[in-house]
Design an enzyme around this catalytic site. Sequence first.
Site, PDB file in Angstrom:
ATOM      1  CG  ASP A 183      -1.698   1.277   1.350  1.00 15.75           C
ATOM      2  OD1 ASP A 183      -2.708   1.368   0.622  1.00 15.75           O
ATOM      3  OD2 ASP A 183      -1.327   2.177   2.114  1.00 15.75           O
ATOM      4  CD  GLU A 267      -2.185   1.274  -3.288  1.00 13.02           C
ATOM      5  OE1 GLU A 267      -3.081   2.054  -2.967  1.00 13.02           O
ATOM      6  OE2 GLU A 267      -1.000   1.436  -2.989  1.00 13.02           O
ATOM      7  CB  CYS A 319     -12.245  -4.865   8.815  1.00 19.64           C
ATOM      8  SG  CYS A 319     -11.272  -5.833   9.996  1.00 19.64           S
ATOM      9  CB  CYS A 321     -13.490  -9.473   9.613  1.00 23.03           C
ATOM     10  SG  CYS A 321     -14.320  -7.914   9.967  1.00 23.03           S
ATOM     11  CB  CYS A 336     -12.438  -4.099  12.929  1.00 21.76           C
ATOM     12  SG  CYS A 336     -13.900  -4.917  12.295  1.00 21.76           S
ATOM     13  CB  CYS A 339     -13.107  -9.036  13.682  1.00 21.72           C
ATOM     14  SG  CYS A 339     -11.881  -7.948  12.946  1.00 21.72           S
ATOM     15  CG  ASP A 346      -0.817   3.501   5.386  1.00 18.17           C
ATOM     16  OD1 ASP A 346      -1.996   3.868   5.222  1.00 18.17           O
ATOM     17  OD2 ASP A 346       0.156   4.275   5.319  1.00 18.17           O
TER      18      ASP A 346
HETATM   19 ZN   LIG Z   1     -12.889  -6.727  11.275  1.00 21.41          ZN
END
Ligand SMILES: [Zn+2]
Length: 364
Positions: A183, A267, A319, A321, A336, A339, A346
């Site tokens: 990233d 990216e 996230c 998850c 998050c 989770c 980053d």
């Molecule tokens: Zn999460």
Amino acid sequence: MQFVYRFEIHPIHEQEQKLFYILKLCRKLYNHALNERKTAYKESGQGLTYCQQQNALPIFVEANPEYKKVHSQVLQDVLHRLDFAFQRYFAKEAGYPRFKNRDHYRSFTYPQVDAVKKTFSQPGFIFLSKIGFVKIKAHREFPAGSVSRVNVKYHGGKWYVNLTAEIPETKPVPVYKNVVGIDMGLSHFAALSDGTIVDPPKYFRQSEKKLARAQRRLSRKKKGSNNRGKAKEKVAKIHAKIANQRKDFLHKTSAAIVKQFDVVVMEDLRVKNMVRNHRLAKSIYDAGWGQFQKYVGYKCQRYGKVFVLVDPKGTSQTCLCGENVPKDLSIRIHECPACGLVMDRDLVSAKLILERGLEKIARV
Ligand SMILES: [Zn+2]
């Protein structure tokens, strides 16, 4: 890809006599074949082709039995050499082929050797057909099994061989053990999915400060004045220095990454929304991202690594998850609620980028 390795060889006296003798016969054949082409052209207005001359070779050898002491492919190569000289002449790359004297004919070639079974079957020696095993001084490693062509050359009172080896290009590794997502550009220059953070070296900040100072000084100088000219020069100098520092940093960073990983996912900058943190050295980002991506890309190609570009859309707001975690630019840490993951934002993006890249590879 073809590679040529040059080594000195040490023929014993008797072998050297044979080498000189072969050189002499090859040169005579060259001149003979050239004379044939000239005569044919004079008499019929048409020259001879390589094929015609090669077909006539056995008759020539029958009539000149001393040529039986030379490997037939070496003789064919002599005709090739002449043909090549004519091709260059016709392409206007060289003058009309000339008769060769002793000083201008110093090498002959075995165009197809059996490297594995014969040429390098005795350690420390090279086998030359009709000469025997000649001592070779191989001062560096070379792919003996891949040698297909041997050129023997007399130069400066010494004998050498030029060995042509055909080496297949590196192909991408099929099993990916070391994979990375990168990233770029929010709180760091780059964040790697394995947790590595890459920031520009401190000297950028110093150069930036110097540049700002020089630019302020320049803006205060009167237009057309001598001092303005000097101040301008100073600014240009600092710009050049920063460009060099940037290039150096980008080369080193990209080389280290490509060396370590088999798959690199980045990216696609064309679709990335370029946000930047002004606290970091600015000039490195101005040209840095695109250049960095280019360096990583071509280094991957060179070393047979896999290089993947993905759409980074949403990677900063999601996230691992899968939960949507919106955050504005001022928030550096991802937290998050679903989770409970807490991580540098980053790094989360880098891991998502890697995931997207691996999905993309799996689809192909
Ligand atoms: Zn999460």
